[in-house]
Design a protein around this motif. Sequence first.
Motif, mmCIF file in Angstrom:
data_model
loop_
_atom_site.group_PDB
_atom_site.id
_atom_site.type_symbol
_atom_site.label_atom_id
_atom_site.label_comp_id
_atom_site.label_asym_id
_atom_site.label_seq_id
_atom_site.Cartn_x
_atom_site.Cartn_y
_atom_site.Cartn_z
ATOM 1 N N LEU A 47 3.231 -68.212 37.347
ATOM 2 C CA LEU A 47 1.923 -68.492 36.755
ATOM 3 C C LEU A 47 1.273 -69.577 37.598
ATOM 4 N N THR A 48 0.149 -69.237 38.213
ATOM 5 C CA THR A 48 -0.491 -70.186 39.120
ATOM 6 C C THR A 48 -1.741 -70.818 38.542
ATOM 7 N N GLY A 49 -2.210 -70.322 37.407
ATOM 8 C CA GLY A 49 -3.400 -70.894 36.795
ATOM 9 C C GLY A 49 -3.959 -69.974 35.733
ATOM 10 N N PHE A 50 -4.965 -70.466 35.053
ATOM 11 C CA PHE A 50 -5.642 -69.716 34.019
ATOM 12 C C PHE A 50 -7.118 -69.727 34.372
ATOM 13 N N HIS A 51 -7.765 -68.563 34.299
ATOM 14 C CA HIS A 51 -9.115 -68.435 34.817
ATOM 15 C C HIS A 51 -10.066 -67.842 33.790
ATOM 16 N N ALA A 52 -11.312 -68.208 33.909
ATOM 17 C CA ALA A 52 -12.348 -67.615 33.079
ATOM 18 C C ALA A 52 -12.966 -66.442 33.826
ATOM 19 N N ALA A 53 -13.090 -65.315 33.164
ATOM 20 C CA ALA A 53 -13.740 -64.142 33.756
ATOM 21 C C ALA A 53 -15.231 -64.222 33.463
ATOM 22 N N VAL A 54 -16.036 -63.902 34.452
ATOM 23 C CA VAL A 54 -17.488 -63.937 34.263
ATOM 24 C C VAL A 54 -18.076 -62.561 34.555
ATOM 25 N N ASP A 55 -19.189 -62.271 33.931
ATOM 26 C CA ASP A 55 -19.926 -61.032 34.166
ATOM 27 C C ASP A 55 -20.871 -61.291 35.332
ATOM 28 N N LEU A 56 -20.632 -60.626 36.456
ATOM 29 C CA LEU A 56 -21.441 -60.877 37.650
ATOM 30 C C LEU A 56 -22.911 -60.553 37.412
ATOM 31 N N ALA A 57 -23.206 -59.497 36.668
ATOM 32 C CA ALA A 57 -24.606 -59.151 36.396
ATOM 33 C C ALA A 57 -25.290 -60.270 35.612
ATOM 34 N N ASN A 60 -26.656 -63.005 37.781
ATOM 35 C CA ASN A 60 -27.642 -62.532 38.755
ATOM 36 C C ASN A 60 -26.985 -62.096 40.064
ATOM 37 N N ARG A 61 -25.864 -61.391 39.933
ATOM 38 C CA ARG A 61 -25.139 -60.859 41.092
ATOM 39 C C ARG A 61 -24.863 -59.385 40.833
ATOM 40 N N ARG A 62 -25.913 -58.600 40.779
ATOM 41 C CA ARG A 62 -25.805 -57.194 40.383
ATOM 42 C C ARG A 62 -25.319 -56.275 41.502
ATOM 43 N N THR A 86 -16.904 -68.412 55.766
ATOM 44 C CA THR A 86 -17.356 -67.446 54.764
ATOM 45 C C THR A 86 -16.889 -67.805 53.356
ATOM 46 N N ALA A 87 -15.715 -68.382 53.219
ATOM 47 C CA ALA A 87 -15.223 -68.762 51.889
ATOM 48 C C ALA A 87 -16.127 -69.796 51.229
ATOM 49 N N ALA A 88 -16.840 -70.569 52.022
ATOM 50 C CA ALA A 88 -17.732 -71.601 51.486
ATOM 51 C C ALA A 88 -19.123 -71.071 51.122
ATOM 52 N N LEU A 89 -19.415 -69.829 51.462
ATOM 53 C CA LEU A 89 -20.732 -69.263 51.162
ATOM 54 C C LEU A 89 -20.809 -68.860 49.695
ATOM 55 N N PRO A 90 -21.898 -69.180 49.006
ATOM 56 C CA PRO A 90 -21.975 -68.883 47.571
ATOM 57 C C PRO A 90 -21.969 -67.393 47.235
ATOM 58 N N GLU A 91 -22.369 -66.545 48.148
ATOM 59 C CA GLU A 91 -22.384 -65.102 47.899
ATOM 60 C C GLU A 91 -20.991 -64.478 47.948
ATOM 61 N N ALA A 109 -21.231 -60.698 46.314
ATOM 62 C CA ALA A 109 -22.080 -60.283 45.196
ATOM 63 C C ALA A 109 -23.397 -61.037 45.286
ATOM 64 N N VAL A 110 -24.489 -60.290 45.240
ATOM 65 C CA VAL A 110 -25.837 -60.850 45.396
ATOM 66 C C VAL A 110 -26.772 -60.225 44.354
ATOM 67 N N PRO A 111 -27.988 -60.774 44.202
ATOM 68 C CA PRO A 111 -28.894 -60.251 43.171
ATOM 69 C C PRO A 111 -29.398 -58.831 43.411
ATOM 70 N N HIS A 112 -29.677 -58.473 44.668
ATOM 71 C CA HIS A 112 -30.289 -57.172 44.943
ATOM 72 C C HIS A 112 -30.029 -56.781 46.398
ATOM 73 N N VAL A 113 -30.394 -55.563 46.768
ATOM 74 C CA VAL A 113 -30.121 -55.042 48.104
ATOM 75 C C VAL A 113 -30.792 -55.878 49.186
#
Length: 151
Positions: A47-57, A60-62, A86-91, A109-113
């Motif tokens: 067990l390495t940790g406990f995480h919260a799952a988020v809905d990407l949509a 605003n990451r549809r 790349t790991a430091a990029l918010p996307e 994951a980003v908002p749109h195409v």
Amino acid sequence: MDDIDSAILAHLQRDARQTNRELAAAVGLAPSTCLERVRALRAAGVLTGFHAAVDLAAMNRRVQALISVQVRPLSREVIQSFKSYTAALPEVLSVYVVTGQHDILLHVAVPHVDAMHTFLMDRITVRREVIGFNTSVIYQHTRNAVVSPLP
């Protein structure tokens, strides 16, 4: 790891917010025994940790994509530098170093195409070590909620 440890892991992966009493009841242990087993699984690095799952949509990451990137010159230093960048990029959600035709696989994951295009042009192609990339848009994603040990 025995069947009880596997059951504890399965229950925690489904719901890490349950109380120790609830977990103990679910796996048929006394709460004190269950707590000791969870502590042992953490101490062993299972067990390495406990995480919260988020809905990407909802964040605003549809639009999600897997981007396969080829870098040169191929060296540990170049891969580590690009991976850190790349790991430091918010996307970017995940960075994988892989074998095959490409060297790095990015899950983004980003908002749109249009935002995906901007990300590729402004964040990926500007890097001198990038000699090519391939983007695969993700239409659907399913993941196993529980990872079980293999024999």
